[in-house]
Design a protein around this motif. Structure first.
Motif, short mmCIF file in Angstrom:
data_model
loop_
_atom_site.label_atom_id
_atom_site.label_comp_id
_atom_site.label_asym_id
_atom_site.label_seq_id
_atom_site.Cartn_x
_atom_site.Cartn_y
_atom_site.Cartn_z
N GLY A 7 0.67 -1.20 0.05
CA GLY A 7 0.08 0.12 0.07
C GLY A 7 0.72 1.25 0.01
O GLY A 7 0.45 2.16 -0.73
N ARG A 8 1.95 1.30 0.70
CA ARG A 8 2.63 2.34 0.75
C ARG A 8 3.54 2.71 -0.52
O ARG A 8 3.68 3.91 -0.90
CB ARG A 8 3.89 2.34 1.85
CG ARG A 8 3.40 2.35 3.26
CD ARG A 8 4.33 2.54 4.42
NE ARG A 8 5.20 1.36 4.43
CZ ARG A 8 4.76 0.33 5.28
NH1 ARG A 8 3.71 0.53 5.98
NH2 ARG A 8 5.61 -0.63 5.40
N GLU A 9 3.92 1.62 -1.38
CA GLU A 9 4.50 1.71 -2.74
C GLU A 9 3.28 2.54 -3.57
O GLU A 9 3.61 3.24 -4.43
CB GLU A 9 4.49 0.40 -3.51
CG GLU A 9 5.66 -0.44 -2.64
CD GLU A 9 6.11 -1.67 -3.64
OE1 GLU A 9 5.36 -1.99 -4.55
OE2 GLU A 9 6.71 -2.78 -3.10
N VAL A 10 1.97 2.17 -3.35
CA VAL A 10 0.95 2.71 -4.09
C VAL A 10 1.05 4.17 -3.81
O VAL A 10 0.74 5.17 -4.74
CB VAL A 10 -0.59 2.22 -4.07
CG1 VAL A 10 -1.52 2.97 -4.78
CG2 VAL A 10 -0.39 0.77 -4.53
N VAL A 11 0.79 4.57 -2.57
CA VAL A 11 0.76 5.67 -2.07
C VAL A 11 2.13 6.95 -2.62
O VAL A 11 1.82 7.79 -3.04
CB VAL A 11 0.90 5.98 -0.41
CG1 VAL A 11 1.08 7.40 -0.05
CG2 VAL A 11 -0.28 5.31 -0.10
N THR A 12 3.28 6.06 -2.54
CA THR A 12 4.61 6.70 -3.12
C THR A 12 4.35 6.97 -4.46
O THR A 12 4.60 8.12 -5.05
CB THR A 12 5.72 5.80 -2.96
OG1 THR A 12 5.97 5.33 -1.49
CG2 THR A 12 6.87 6.50 -3.50
N SER A 13 3.73 6.29 -5.42
CA SER A 13 3.61 6.49 -6.68
C SER A 13 2.46 7.53 -6.87
O SER A 13 2.64 8.47 -7.96
CB SER A 13 3.02 5.22 -7.53
OG SER A 13 1.86 4.85 -7.07
N VAL A 14 1.43 7.82 -5.99
CA VAL A 14 0.51 8.71 -6.16
C VAL A 14 1.24 10.08 -5.58
O VAL A 14 0.83 11.08 -6.48
CB VAL A 14 -0.59 8.47 -5.25
CG1 VAL A 14 -1.53 9.91 -5.18
CG2 VAL A 14 -1.58 7.35 -5.62
N ILE A 15 1.97 10.14 -4.66
CA ILE A 15 2.63 11.21 -4.35
C ILE A 15 3.48 11.82 -5.52
O ILE A 15 3.59 13.00 -5.70
CB ILE A 15 3.59 10.96 -3.16
CG1 ILE A 15 2.85 10.68 -1.92
CG2 ILE A 15 4.61 12.10 -2.96
CD1 ILE A 15 3.71 10.53 -0.48
N ALA A 16 4.41 10.74 -6.19
CA ALA A 16 5.19 11.30 -7.46
C ALA A 16 4.20 11.83 -8.52
O ALA A 16 4.45 13.17 -9.16
CB ALA A 16 5.78 9.97 -7.84
N LEU A 17 2.91 11.24 -8.69
CA LEU A 17 1.99 11.69 -9.76
C LEU A 17 1.50 13.17 -9.38
O LEU A 17 1.52 14.01 -10.49
CB LEU A 17 1.02 10.71 -10.17
CG LEU A 17 1.39 9.59 -11.01
CD1 LEU A 17 0.18 8.84 -10.71
CD2 LEU A 17 1.83 9.81 -12.29
N ALA A 18 1.12 13.25 -8.16
CA ALA A 18 0.48 14.40 -7.56
C ALA A 18 1.61 15.73 -7.75
O ALA A 18 1.26 16.63 -8.10
CB ALA A 18 0.06 14.27 -6.28
N GLY A 19 2.76 15.34 -7.18
CA GLY A 19 3.73 16.23 -7.26
C GLY A 19 4.11 16.76 -8.75
O GLY A 19 4.46 17.94 -8.81
N LEU A 20 3.93 15.80 -9.83
CA LEU A 20 4.19 16.09 -10.95
C LEU A 20 3.28 16.97 -11.69
O LEU A 20 3.54 18.04 -12.35
CB LEU A 20 4.45 14.91 -11.97
CG LEU A 20 4.59 15.18 -13.54
CD1 LEU A 20 5.81 15.87 -14.01
CD2 LEU A 20 4.61 13.82 -14.21
N ALA A 21 2.12 16.63 -11.27
CA ALA A 21 0.66 17.61 -11.82
C ALA A 21 0.85 19.07 -11.02
O ALA A 21 0.81 20.00 -11.75
CB ALA A 21 -0.35 16.47 -11.31
N LEU A 22 1.09 19.04 -9.75
CA LEU A 22 1.43 20.26 -9.14
C LEU A 22 2.48 21.03 -9.66
O LEU A 22 2.46 22.35 -9.84
CB LEU A 22 1.51 20.03 -7.63
CG LEU A 22 0.25 19.55 -7.13
CD1 LEU A 22 0.48 19.24 -5.55
CD2 LEU A 22 -0.94 20.38 -7.21
#
Length: 517
Positions: A261-276
């Motif tokens: 689950g933390r791997e998935v969250v890490t990928s979302v953090i990366a995607l959200a950071g890129l979008a922002l």
């Protein structure tokens, strides 16, 4: 799913029999996760055990010479296992003993440790291999879950509102509330909408703002809602690099937040950071446009600014307006801009701001001056605010705001109002300009004489000017004879090389005294 004690008991091929009454065990004891199985006949195997282990034994340690053959010995043995975090104890029968010792059953029941019997036909290695296989299957299943979740989240990121769809997909996969607090400290998106009520939501947003103010990358756990008896464990993670944070991702408690689950969250953090980060590039372009329009407004060219602002953000503020100028905090430039963009959206325009060098200039309607206090409090910066003026007199208001900002800088973060300063008179500005150096030079003959002779010529001259050149009033305040005051002023005139009987000379000397403070 990871194996539990109950999983092992339910396996027909293992034929395990629970000896401790299920009702006498602590709640959840049979649902404890089993990490591994270890076999040992040591009197004290606890140094070789880890939490979540199942211990398998044939009972050779329970002999007459071991000290574990009476109730007290069994009790001490089980207490050691319980303290080491053992999930359960398995006793292999018909190897050393025909059955499981009653004293061992009693001790396990007393300490709440599950005890099961392993029949002779079931080798310990089968129990060990079963646990290993179940853990491997769980790891594979979690990895497959993570890959599927990451794929779904990646596809969600391609939708029109990629960031919102990504957070919604993460919420769905984790079965938990997910929220994004933007750089201005406002809840930007959440899924499900309204899924986190008050006061928990307020506590999460408050903690996120605290993290953003510090300006450093960080992760934090928070028990939200504890004040009303409904604590919810929340995980918060900043987005963006240190000194340029773009927001905070908040996630509610979820059983899926294991390593996968933390791997998935890490990928979302990366995607959200890129979008922002992509949004930040757009914000910078918008900021350059605002800066150009601000220069036009100050120069008195309102037509272009009005047309562009109406298309982009809404109408410019209507007269009467004020100008507020704040120092830019280097670590919060982007957050400050986003904070004001949100205020512009809330007002449908009627508020304009732009960067001017190392300051931020805000043009606001006279009834909306609370925004200046918000800026000072939220970003801990000095802010200067002009008097109210018409839109076509913004240049004069801008100059007033600059003078007010100079005063605000002297006292630290907070708001300084030009109308407060103007009531103090023109000479009040002398101590805050280059006149200070000239004033020191003017007064140097008096200060040097006082230092060398231990006199008080400078103080006497100040009090004399405060009393309008009246010797009697000056003498009364200083507690000396009026002739003493006269002789001191005469000496001051000789040292300064000027006649202090005229208004202009006195005014110049008084201005010098004000300038040096």
């Amino acid at each position: 799913m990871k194996p539990t004690v109950q999983t092992l008991l339910d396996r027909g091929d293992l034929a395990l029999t629970l000896l401790t009454p299920a009702g006498a065990l602590p709640h959840g004891a049979l649902d404890a996760t089993v990490q591994w199985a270890h076999s040992s006949d040591l009197v004290d195997p606890s140094p070789f055990l880890e939490a979540g282990n199942v211990l398998l034994t044939t009972g050779t340690q329970f002999g007459a010479d071991s000290g574990v053959d009476d109730p007290a010995g069994f009790d001490a043995y089980v207490a050691r296992l319980r303290a080491s975090g053992v999930a359960a104890l398995g006793f292999g029968t018909e190897v050393v003993r025909e059955g499981t010792p009653d004293a061992l059953v009693a001790a396990c029941t007393a300490h709440g440790l599950p005890l099961f019997e392993v029949p002779y036909r079931v080798p310990f290695i089968r129990v060990v291999r079963t646990i290993a296989d179940l853990n491997a299957a769980d790891a594979n299943a979690r990895q497959a879950w993570a890959l599927a979740a990451q794929r779904a989240i990646s596809l969600a990121a391609l939708r029109p509102d990629g960031l919102g769809a990504t957070l919604a997909e993460l919420s769905h996969r984790l079965g938990a509330w997910v929220g994004l607090i933007d750089a201005a400290g406002t809840l930007d998106r959440e899924s499900p909408v309204g899924g986190l009520g008050q006061p928990a939501l307020g506590e999460v947003v408050g903690e996120a703002r605290s993290m953003l103010r510090r300006g450093q990358r960080a992760g934090r756990s928070l028990e939200a809602g504890a004040s009303v008896g409904r604590p919810q464990r929340m995980t918060l993670q900043t987005l963006g690099g240190g000194g340029a944070l773009r927001g905070v991702l908040a996630i509610g408690d979820s059983p899926e937040l294991d390593a996968a689950g933390r791997e998935v969250v890490t990928s979302v953090i990366a995607l959200a950071g890129l979008a922002l980060e992509q949004n930040r590039d757009l914000d910078r372009a918008r900021g350059h446009l605002r800066a150009g329009l601000l220069r036009s407004i100050i120069a008195g060219d309102l037509d272009l600014a009005e047309r562009v602002s109406a298309e982009m953000w809404g109408p410019l503020p209507a007269s009467p307006v004020r100008v507020a100028i704040a120092d830019l905090p280097p670590e919060h430039v982007d957050r400050l801009a986003e904070f004001l963009e949100l205020r512009v959206d809330e007002r449908g325009g009627h508020l304009f701001f732009g960067r001017d060098g190392e300051t931020l200039v805000v043009i606001l309607e006279d009834a909306d001056t609370g925004i200046a206090e918000e800026l000072a409090n939220e970003f801990d910066v000095p802010v200067g605010v002009s008097d109210a003026a018409s839109v076509d007199a913004v240049a004069d208001a801008h100059e007033q705001a600059l003078r007010a900002l100079e005063r605000a800088r002297e006292t630290g973060p907070g708001v300084a109002w030009f109308d407060d300063i103007s009531r103090q008179g023109v000479l009040a500005f002398l101590a805050r300009t280059d006149a200070r150096a000239v004033a020191r030079a003017t007064l140097a003959p008096l200060t040097e004489y006082d230092t060398a002779n231990g006199t008080t010529l400078l103080e006497t001259t100040r009090v004399w000017l405060e009393h309008g050149g009246q010797f009697d009033a000056t003498a009364q305040q200083l507690g000396v004879h009026r002739h003493t005051v006269r002789s001191r002023i005469a000496l001051a005139e000789r040292l300064l090389g000027r006649d202090l009987s005229g208004f202009h000379a006195r005014a110049d000397l008084w201005a010098a005294l004000l300038a040096v403070g």
